[in-house]
Design a protein around this motif. Sequence first.
Motif, PDB file in Angstrom:
ATOM      1  N   SER A  98      23.193 -10.917   3.079  1.00 19.38           N
ATOM      2  CA  SER A  98      23.186 -10.351   4.418  1.00 19.38           C
ATOM      3  C   SER A  98      22.527  -8.970   4.465  1.00 19.38           C
ATOM      4  CB  SER A  98      24.620 -10.233   4.941  1.00 19.38           C
ATOM      5  OG  SER A  98      24.619  -9.565   6.181  1.00 19.38           O
ATOM      6  N   TYR A  99      21.617  -8.799   5.424  1.00 16.72           N
ATOM      7  CA  TYR A  99      21.131  -7.458   5.751  1.00 16.72           C
ATOM      8  C   TYR A  99      22.266  -6.768   6.504  1.00 16.72           C
ATOM      9  CZ  TYR A  99      16.122  -8.734   4.986  1.00 16.72           C
ATOM     10  OH  TYR A  99      14.905  -9.127   4.477  1.00 16.72           O
ATOM     11  N   SER A 100      23.272  -6.384   5.777  1.00 16.78           N
ATOM     12  CA  SER A 100      24.506  -5.891   6.394  1.00 16.78           C
ATOM     13  C   SER A 100      24.318  -4.572   7.117  1.00 16.78           C
ATOM     14  CB  SER A 100      25.586  -5.722   5.315  1.00 16.78           C
ATOM     15  OG  SER A 100      25.839  -6.941   4.684  1.00 16.78           O
ATOM     16  N   VAL A 101      23.598  -3.686   6.482  1.00 18.98           N
ATOM     17  CA  VAL A 101      23.425  -2.333   7.019  1.00 18.98           C
ATOM     18  C   VAL A 101      21.928  -2.091   7.163  1.00 18.98           C
ATOM     19  CG1 VAL A 101      23.933   0.107   6.697  1.00 18.98           C
ATOM     20  CG2 VAL A 101      25.537  -1.614   5.835  1.00 18.98           C
ATOM     21  N   LYS A 102      21.427  -2.423   8.332  1.00 20.49           N
ATOM     22  CA  LYS A 102      19.990  -2.300   8.619  1.00 20.49           C
ATOM     23  C   LYS A 102      19.814  -1.288   9.737  1.00 20.49           C
ATOM     24  CE  LYS A 102      15.926  -5.053   9.885  1.00 20.49           C
ATOM     25  NZ  LYS A 102      15.459  -6.424  10.223  1.00 20.49           N
ATOM     26  N   MET A 121      26.258 -11.499  -0.669  1.00 16.76           N
ATOM     27  CA  MET A 121      25.609 -10.267  -1.109  1.00 16.76           C
ATOM     28  C   MET A 121      25.444  -9.373   0.108  1.00 16.76           C
ATOM     29  SD  MET A 121      22.490 -11.728  -3.453  1.00 16.76           S
ATOM     30  CE  MET A 121      22.703 -13.114  -4.569  1.00 16.76           C
ATOM     31  N   LEU A 122      25.445  -8.065  -0.124  1.00 15.37           N
ATOM     32  CA  LEU A 122      25.243  -7.088   0.937  1.00 15.37           C
ATOM     33  C   LEU A 122      23.945  -6.335   0.694  1.00 15.37           C
ATOM     34  CD1 LEU A 122      28.853  -5.573   1.073  1.00 15.37           C
ATOM     35  CD2 LEU A 122      27.943  -7.479   2.425  1.00 15.37           C
ATOM     36  N   MET A 123      23.335  -5.873   1.773  1.00 15.33           N
ATOM     37  CA  MET A 123      22.079  -5.141   1.648  1.00 15.33           C
ATOM     38  C   MET A 123      22.111  -3.873   2.477  1.00 15.33           C
ATOM     39  SD  MET A 123      18.170  -6.286   2.655  1.00 15.33           S
ATOM     40  CE  MET A 123      18.333  -7.913   1.957  1.00 15.33           C
ATOM     41  N   VAL A 124      21.419  -2.849   1.973  1.00 15.66           N
ATOM     42  CA  VAL A 124      21.154  -1.633   2.734  1.00 15.66           C
ATOM     43  C   VAL A 124      19.646  -1.523   2.908  1.00 15.66           C
ATOM     44  CG1 VAL A 124      21.289   0.884   2.764  1.00 15.66           C
ATOM     45  CG2 VAL A 124      23.222  -0.451   1.913  1.00 15.66           C
ATOM     46  N   LYS A 125      19.221  -1.321   4.147  1.00 19.07           N
ATOM     47  CA  LYS A 125      17.790  -1.223   4.469  1.00 19.07           C
ATOM     48  C   LYS A 125      17.616  -0.166   5.541  1.00 19.07           C
ATOM     49  CE  LYS A 125      13.885  -3.916   6.233  1.00 19.07           C
ATOM     50  NZ  LYS A 125      13.448  -5.188   6.844  1.00 19.07           N
TER      51      LYS A 125
END
Length: 333
Positions: free
Chosen positions: A199-203, A252-256
């Motif tokens: 997941s693009y959790s924090v975009k 999975m988590l993502m920061v972008k």
Amino acid sequence: MAFPTTRLRRLRKTAGIRNMVRETSLSVHDLIMPIFVTHGTNVMEPITSMPDVYHFSLDNLNDEVDRIAALGIPAIILFGVPDHKDATGSSAYDHNGIVQQATRQVKARHPELVVIADTCLCQFTDHGHCGVVHVHEVNGHQIGEVDNDASLAYLTQAAVAQAEAGADIIAPSNMMDGFVHAIRAGLDEAGYQDVPIMSYSVKYASAFYGPFRDAAHSTPQFGDRKAYQMDPANVREALREAEADVVEGADMLMVKPALAYMDVLRLLKDQFDLPLVAYNVSGEYSMVKAAAAQGWINEKEIVSEMLLGMKRAGADLIITYFAKDMAEWLQKP
């Protein structure tokens, strides 16, 4: 104890000692290479704002993927540039859409390569937003707003079509509320319970995306994405976004982006136990390339330090347009 009994430089004296006590390391297994795929034949079109990055048609895709696999890079993430756009982004969920075609081709040629499918509508809609748009009238003016709940159905269809094509991981980047829950339910119902969601959790609604929007032809035709992507000023909100995705079933988590948001990477690493992905985005890439072209910086040293910093901040994996270069540098330090 203090100086002179304690001398911190003792453990920095030689390269051998520095290697022994190094706290953070970067490996080729940490890298994910983005690829832009498009329709047509014999297309290897340079993206002017992103030196050494190209649009590939399917007939030219094999050489690129062969090189990536030969370098030992374990994964790619596919972005589609379609030849047809409409209000609902139907090319995104077409079973013969460009991302689905590319996925089948890559998995047939390199079954060991992990294929991640970016799941969004912005490249596929004629308005350039990440969801479907509801138009209503306010004081005599036509106003378009992204309809969060209506968008979820289309995004879920896209995710299922990508999984059917053989995508190993679904990576939804749209930032609609509830997108992980909707996609997880759709994948499970279609029999893809084992396909994970990155997941693009924090975009963030970032200025660092400019070159990507050129590459993906995804600049919004009206307004901006600030109503659904995060405000760069906020960090506590990142915890709420990530926690919602964890509860909804993200794997999975993502920061972008990554470079200006190292604090957010560290915050998520400390708060959650899922694998954490940093996206070293197009603007970060292009700035380094531009400065290196002027001779102002050493590209290899800058990139190595930048990606190592992302690992140090907590990233387990890094999506980066430097993946091929970094893999070669790691082979030949």
